[in-house]
Design a protein around this motif. Structure first.
Motif, mmCIF file in Angstrom:
data_model
loop_
_atom_site.group_PDB
_atom_site.id
_atom_site.type_symbol
_atom_site.label_atom_id
_atom_site.label_comp_id
_atom_site.label_asym_id
_atom_site.label_seq_id
_atom_site.Cartn_x
_atom_site.Cartn_y
_atom_site.Cartn_z
ATOM 1 N N GLU A 1 0.845 -1.189 0.000
ATOM 2 C CA GLU A 1 0.000 0.000 0.000
ATOM 3 C C GLU A 1 0.883 1.242 0.000
ATOM 4 O O GLU A 1 1.911 1.279 0.647
ATOM 5 C CB GLU A 1 -0.903 -0.010 1.236
ATOM 6 C CG GLU A 1 -2.088 0.878 1.081
ATOM 7 C CD GLU A 1 -3.173 0.572 2.100
ATOM 8 O OE1 GLU A 1 -4.127 1.345 2.138
ATOM 9 O OE2 GLU A 1 -3.058 -0.435 2.829
ATOM 10 N N SER A 2 0.487 2.221 -0.773
ATOM 11 C CA SER A 2 1.183 3.506 -0.959
ATOM 12 C C SER A 2 2.474 3.391 -1.769
ATOM 13 O O SER A 2 3.226 4.337 -1.872
ATOM 14 C CB SER A 2 1.452 4.223 0.377
ATOM 15 O OG SER A 2 2.560 3.660 1.047
ATOM 16 N N ASN B 1 2.352 2.409 -5.055
ATOM 17 C CA ASN B 1 1.924 2.369 -6.454
ATOM 18 C C ASN B 1 2.525 3.565 -7.189
ATOM 19 O O ASN B 1 1.865 4.534 -7.480
ATOM 20 C CB ASN B 1 0.398 2.382 -6.541
ATOM 21 C CG ASN B 1 -0.199 1.219 -5.786
ATOM 22 O OD1 ASN B 1 0.424 0.177 -5.674
ATOM 23 N ND2 ASN B 1 -1.387 1.391 -5.265
ATOM 24 N N LYS C 1 -4.049 -5.958 -6.137
ATOM 25 C CA LYS C 1 -4.242 -5.981 -4.681
ATOM 26 C C LYS C 1 -3.017 -5.343 -4.036
ATOM 27 O O LYS C 1 -1.909 -5.482 -4.547
ATOM 28 C CB LYS C 1 -4.344 -7.412 -4.150
ATOM 29 C CG LYS C 1 -5.597 -8.134 -4.510
ATOM 30 C CD LYS C 1 -5.583 -9.513 -3.855
ATOM 31 C CE LYS C 1 -6.941 -10.126 -3.915
ATOM 32 N NZ LYS C 1 -7.514 -10.373 -2.624
ATOM 33 N N ASN C 2 -3.239 -4.686 -2.917
ATOM 34 C CA ASN C 2 -2.100 -4.229 -2.129
ATOM 35 C C ASN C 2 -1.656 -5.385 -1.236
ATOM 36 O O ASN C 2 -2.470 -6.044 -0.595
ATOM 37 C CB ASN C 2 -2.480 -3.025 -1.258
ATOM 38 C CG ASN C 2 -2.676 -1.776 -2.088
ATOM 39 O OD1 ASN C 2 -3.767 -1.247 -2.183
ATOM 40 N ND2 ASN C 2 -1.617 -1.306 -2.697
#
Length: 187
Positions: free
Chosen positions: A63-64, A66, A86-87
């Protein structure tokens, strides 16, 4: 339109090492509907190649993290609906045991924070033989030096074999110039 031409539409960065990667994938002889995990989406190159080859793809990043707009590129070559994002962290994969036919990591292994833990997680979620392949495309020193011309602080190249620990794995290494392919399966 051929897979190479579709990827070529996206530009030079997507075409680098493409012939080598396609040859490695072709020689793995996966079934057409194989479920494959791509760890480290980045710009989406690996996910696109696999989706255009007919496989079902789940790809992701922490997450974060990308950092690249893979969605725009995916829409441009009509594979957006063939890829699930998906994270997740490579060291803590949110999937059931023996879930995937194969796992790919293209240029992302040297970014994993705990490479030993990531290997354990990959082994946990791949199916047993004859499937159960882990394919890591990792840059050579020459490949990293080329990247550093644009991104000077890029991490060093990593040999994934050094991080498989005491896991019972077979490994085949295919040399490709700027990248090598490390193909692991359970013994």
């Amino acid at each position: 339109m051929s897979l190479k031409k579709k990827i070529g539409i996206l530009g030079e960065k997507f075409s680098e090492n493409l012939d080598f990667m396609l040859n490695v994938i072709k020689n793995l002889n996966f079934e057409p509907d194989s479920l494959i995990l791509d760890i480290g989406t980045g710009r989406g190159k690996m996910a696109f190649i696999l989706a255009l080859s007919g496989f079902k793809i789940i790809t992701g990043e922490p997450e974060s993290h990308n950092w690249a707009d893979w969605q725009t590129y995916a829409r441009k070559i009509n594979v957006f609906d063939k890829i699930t994002f998906k994270n997740f962290q490579a060291e803590n994969l949110p999937f059931e045991d023996s879930y995937f036919d194969a796992i790919f990591a293209n240029g992302s292994f040297h970014h994993f924070s705990d490479k030993f833990k990531a290997f354990s997680e990959m082994i946990r979620i791949i199916k047993p033989k004859p499937y159960g392949k882990i394919v890591i495309f990792e840059f050579t020193e020459e490949g990293i030096e080329k990247i550093r011309k644009s991104y000077p602080g890029h991490p060093n190249a990593t040999n994934p074999v050094e991080f498989m620990g005491d896991l019972s794995l077979n490994v085949t290494i295919k040399k490709g110039g700027l990248i090598n392919a490390y193909i692991f399966d359970k013994k």
